[in-house]
Design an enzyme around this catalytic site. Sequence first.
Site, mmCIF file in Angstrom:
data_model
loop_
_atom_site.group_PDB
_atom_site.id
_atom_site.type_symbol
_atom_site.label_atom_id
_atom_site.label_comp_id
_atom_site.label_asym_id
_atom_site.label_seq_id
_atom_site.Cartn_x
_atom_site.Cartn_y
_atom_site.Cartn_z
ATOM 1 N N CYS A 62 -0.655 4.543 11.001
ATOM 2 C CA CYS A 62 -0.418 5.824 11.664
ATOM 3 C C CYS A 62 -1.630 6.121 12.549
ATOM 4 C CB CYS A 62 -0.203 6.934 10.640
ATOM 5 S SG CYS A 62 0.333 8.480 11.400
ATOM 6 N N CYS A 115 0.878 -1.182 0.000
ATOM 7 C CA CYS A 115 0.000 0.000 0.000
ATOM 8 C C CYS A 115 0.907 1.221 0.000
ATOM 9 C CB CYS A 115 -0.909 0.008 1.222
ATOM 10 S SG CYS A 115 -1.654 -1.581 1.620
ATOM 11 N N ALA A 116 1.525 1.508 -1.123
ATOM 12 C CA ALA A 116 2.743 2.311 -1.148
ATOM 13 C C ALA A 116 2.533 3.815 -1.094
ATOM 14 C CB ALA A 116 3.562 1.964 -2.389
ATOM 15 N N GLY A 117 1.378 4.329 -1.566
ATOM 16 C CA GLY A 117 1.217 5.771 -1.646
ATOM 17 C C GLY A 117 1.294 6.457 -0.288
ATOM 18 N N PRO A 118 1.925 7.640 -0.226
ATOM 19 C CA PRO A 118 2.507 8.429 -1.320
ATOM 20 C C PRO A 118 3.959 8.111 -1.645
ATOM 21 C CG PRO A 118 2.520 9.739 0.661
ATOM 22 C CD PRO A 118 1.877 8.427 1.037
ATOM 23 N N GLY A 119 4.563 7.116 -0.975
ATOM 24 C CA GLY A 119 5.863 6.647 -1.415
ATOM 25 C C GLY A 119 7.039 6.943 -0.510
ATOM 26 N N GLY A 120 6.836 7.584 0.618
ATOM 27 C CA GLY A 120 7.950 7.900 1.502
ATOM 28 C C GLY A 120 8.666 6.659 2.015
ATOM 29 N N ASP A 138 -5.789 -3.299 -6.588
ATOM 30 C CA ASP A 138 -6.214 -3.569 -5.221
ATOM 31 C C ASP A 138 -5.166 -4.479 -4.600
ATOM 32 O OD1 ASP A 138 -7.479 -5.157 -3.040
ATOM 33 O OD2 ASP A 138 -9.241 -3.954 -3.556
#
Length: 466
Positions: free
Chosen positions: A395, A273-278, A324
Site C-alpha cells: 500500500c 503477511c496476513a494481518g489484519p486479515g481483510g 516470521d
Amino acid sequence: MRRSRNSHTPPTRTASARTVAYDTIRAVSESDAYANLLLPTLIARAGLDTADAALATELTYGTLRKQGTYDAMIALAANREVSLIDPPVLDALRLGVHQLLSTRIASHAAVNESVSLVRREGGASAAGFANAVLRRISLDTPGEWAARVSDAARSEDERIGVTRSHPVWIVRAFRRALAAEGRADELDALLLADNEAPGVTMAALPGVADAPQGKTATRYSPIGFQLGGGDPDAVVTGSGGGLRVQDEGSQLVALALTRVTPVGADERWLDLCAGPGGKTAILAAEAVSHGATIDANEVIPARAGLVRRAVVAVPLDVNVAEEDGRAFATEHAGEYDRVLVDAPCTGLGALRRRPEARWRKSSSDVADLVDVQRDLVDAGLRALAPGGILAYVTCSPHLAETVGVMADVRRDWADKIEELDARAALNAVAREPLDLPVPSDGSGRAQLWPHRHGTDAMFLTLLRRR
C-alpha cells in the site's frame, strides 16, 4: 480582515466532541496511537450521539490531515518554530486552527474552547499564549493565511509540501512514482485526494454474503459496495462478518491473485503477511468456491487474532500461524500454488484514511522496509510449487518499495520466474476498465491511485515460478 461566521453547532454540544478530538490527537502525537483505532473507543466512552461523533471524527482527521499547513501558520502567528511550543499546547492550537480555517464553527467558540483545553493541560500562562495565537489567526481569511505560508516557503517542493500538508520527502517520492508512468503532472491531484475524507467502502465476501439491497456498487470491484451512511460496525456484526469494511483497491489485488489463472484441483494458498486479515478473508471465500485450501501467517500475535476474526464467516478451516514469514516459508518450501505477500510498508498509499502516517514516517525508514520486503518476496517464492503464482502487494507507490524491490527479485531469481501482466489481471476482474498506463520500464506491474481510481495507492506485481 475579520471574518463573520454562523455556527450551526451549539457550544454546549461541541465541547465534548472537541475534547474527544483533542484527546485522540494528543495520543497520536505522544504515544503513536492510531486514530482509526482509538477514536471510536473515546467516542463510545464519552457517549457522543451521532452528530457529536461525526463532529469529533471530522475535527480529528481534518486536523491530522492538514497538520503541516497548520504548523506553518502557527509558526508565523506565534513568531516561533513549532518545535519550541509545548506539545500539548501545539496540539490544541492545531485543533483550534482547523476550526477557524476549515469549519463553520464560530470563531469565538473555536478560540475559547481551544484555550480551555490549553488551560487544562498547561495552566494560565499557556492559555494566554494560545489565546493570542488563535486570535491572531482569526483576523485573516483562510486564503490570506494560505498565501502567507506559501510565500514563506524556501523552495518549490517546500511550498507544495506546506500548502498541501505533506512532508517534502513524500512530495518528491510521489512525483517520481507518477513520472514513472509519464504522469508527473498529476501530483497536485494526488496530494489533494490524500486530504479528502474517503467514503466507507465495503466488501461482500464472494459466496458468503451479498451486498444489501439499495447500496451502490463500487466502480471497479465486483464484490464491493458503498455504505453511504450508517454504522459500518453494525453492518459487519449483523452479517456475521460476511460483509466487511475494505478499500476497493485491496479487494481488487486479492481477486487478481485468485482469478489470474484458472484454479487447479486441490490448490493450496498462503497469505504470508496476513494481518489484519481483510485480504485473507477474500482469499478464503474464493478458496471455498474453487475447492482450494488456505493457510495464513502473521508474526504479530494481536494481528494474528484479527486474521482469525476476519475469516470467521467463511466455511473453511484457515490455519493461522504466528511466525516470521521468512521462517514459515522455509519450513513450507514448494508447498503452495498461490502466495500473497502483502508486505509491511510505509503506508503512503493510504494517507487519506490514516493521515497521521505522513508525520510518523521519514525517508530514513524506507531502506529497512525494503530489506524486509525483499526478504519476504524471496521467502514467498521459495514457498511456491513449480508453476505457482505470487502476488507482491504494497500500500505504497514509493519506487524503492515497488520497482526497486522487484528489480532485486528479478536479478536474484533470473530464469526461475516469469512476470505476468498485473494490469490485465486487474482489468479481468474489474467491473469496468481501469486506467493503468504501461510504466516506462515496460513491466507488467500495476499501480492504483486515490486521485485516479478512488482507491488506496495499491501496487501489484504477479510472478510465476518456473
